[in-house]
Design an enzyme around this catalytic site. Structure first.
Site, PDB file in Angstrom:
ATOM      1  N   LYS A  92       7.145   0.603  -1.411  1.00 38.46           N
ATOM      2  CA  LYS A  92       7.983  -0.610  -1.507  1.00 38.46           C
ATOM      3  C   LYS A  92       9.270  -0.441  -0.694  1.00 38.46           C
ATOM      4  O   LYS A  92       9.637  -1.314   0.085  1.00 38.46           O
ATOM      5  CB  LYS A  92       8.360  -0.904  -2.978  1.00 38.46           C
ATOM      6  N   ARG A 117       7.732  13.469  -1.016  1.00 37.02           N
ATOM      7  CA  ARG A 117       8.911  12.664  -0.656  1.00 37.02           C
ATOM      8  C   ARG A 117      10.202  13.479  -0.781  1.00 37.02           C
ATOM      9  O   ARG A 117      10.391  14.228  -1.710  1.00 37.02           O
ATOM     10  CB  ARG A 117       9.026  11.437  -1.557  1.00 37.02           C
TER      11      ARG A 117
END
Ligand code: AP5
Length: 214
Positions: free
Chosen positions: A13, A127
């Site tokens: 997102k 990440r």
């Protein structure tokens, strides 16, 4: 263009919202980033949000709904906005409907980035984020030019506290129980745009742009 980004934690997102915001010249509003900035600055809101976030749970609706309603009423949102990470519950979606109605407008699209849970676990494990400027990296897909150092501001990049494997599991459970029902909510309103989030980032972006009709 008034947009919502839906999708599991780590679906991409934030990655896509930055690109879409740039393409349409609209502000990118991430409730996760707002909370993290408040935690960093030691505000009351940050203190209240921290324990929920670290546990992988949602911050209570009452701490987020007014904040977003206030943010989208600012001048820079007059031509549109992209919401990343809000709404996440049906009450939040209803609060957003009331806020946009008050502004005499509506949500144009809710973009749902679909990624299976097994891909999410890999993405979150890789990440890394920059505590200085908020830039996001992935050790395999978007590595920094110099290992461990943010390309943008030169700070040492870190793994988010809530990206640890046990917390990711809780976040996925919370997503399926509380946020996934929003897919039906926006489908019923006829504004749902679904994209395959397992594709490379540029392909996902191209799918979104196509769905938005540009
Ligand atoms: P938030 O910051 O919103 O976290 P999230 O929804 O869990 O989303 P993420 O930021 O983790 O992932 P993303 O989908 O943006 O993926 P990204 O682009 O980084 O919220 C954090 C917490 O705040 C919540 O748990 C909650 O406690 C609280 N909160 C926030 N909003 C709230 C609300 N409205 N109500 C209540 N509580 C709230 O990508 C992930 C990784 O994958 C990156 O490394 C990226 O490089 C990589 N990647 C992206 N796309 C691809 C691709 N196509 N292929 C390969 N890798 C990719």
């Amino acid at each position: 263009m008034r947009l919502i980004m839906l999708g599991a934690p780590g679906a991409g997102k934030g990655t896509q919202a930055v690109r879409v915001a740039d393409r349409f010249g609209i502000p990118h509003i991430s409730t996760g980033d707002i909370f993290r900035a408040n935690i960093k600055n030691g505000t009351e809101l940050g203190k209240k949000a921290k324990s929920f976030m670290d546990a992988g749970k949602l911050v209570p609706d009452e701490l987020v709904c007014d904040l977003v309603a206030d943010r989208i009423s600012k001048e820079d949102c007059e031509k549109g906005f992209i919401l990343d990470g809000f709404p996440r519950t049906i009450p939040q979606a209803e609060a957003l409907d009331a806020a946009v109605e008050k502004l005499g407008t509506k949500i144009d699209y809710a973009v749902d980035i679909e990624v299976p849970d097994e891909n999410i676990i890999e993405r979150m494990g890789g990440r890394r984020t920059c505590p200085g400027c908020g830039a996001s990296y992935h050790i395999k897909y978007i590595p920094t030019k110099k290992e461990g150092i943010c390309d943008v501001c030169g700070s040492a990049i870190i793994q988010r506290e809530d990206d640890k494997p046990e917390t990711v599991k809780t976040r996925l459970e919370v997503y399926h129980a509380q946020t996934q029902p929003l897919i039906d909510y926006y489908s019923a309103k006829g504004v749902l745009a679904e994209v395959d989030g397992t594709q490379p980032m540029d392909t996902v972006f191209a799918q979104i742009v196509e769905k938005l009709g540009e």
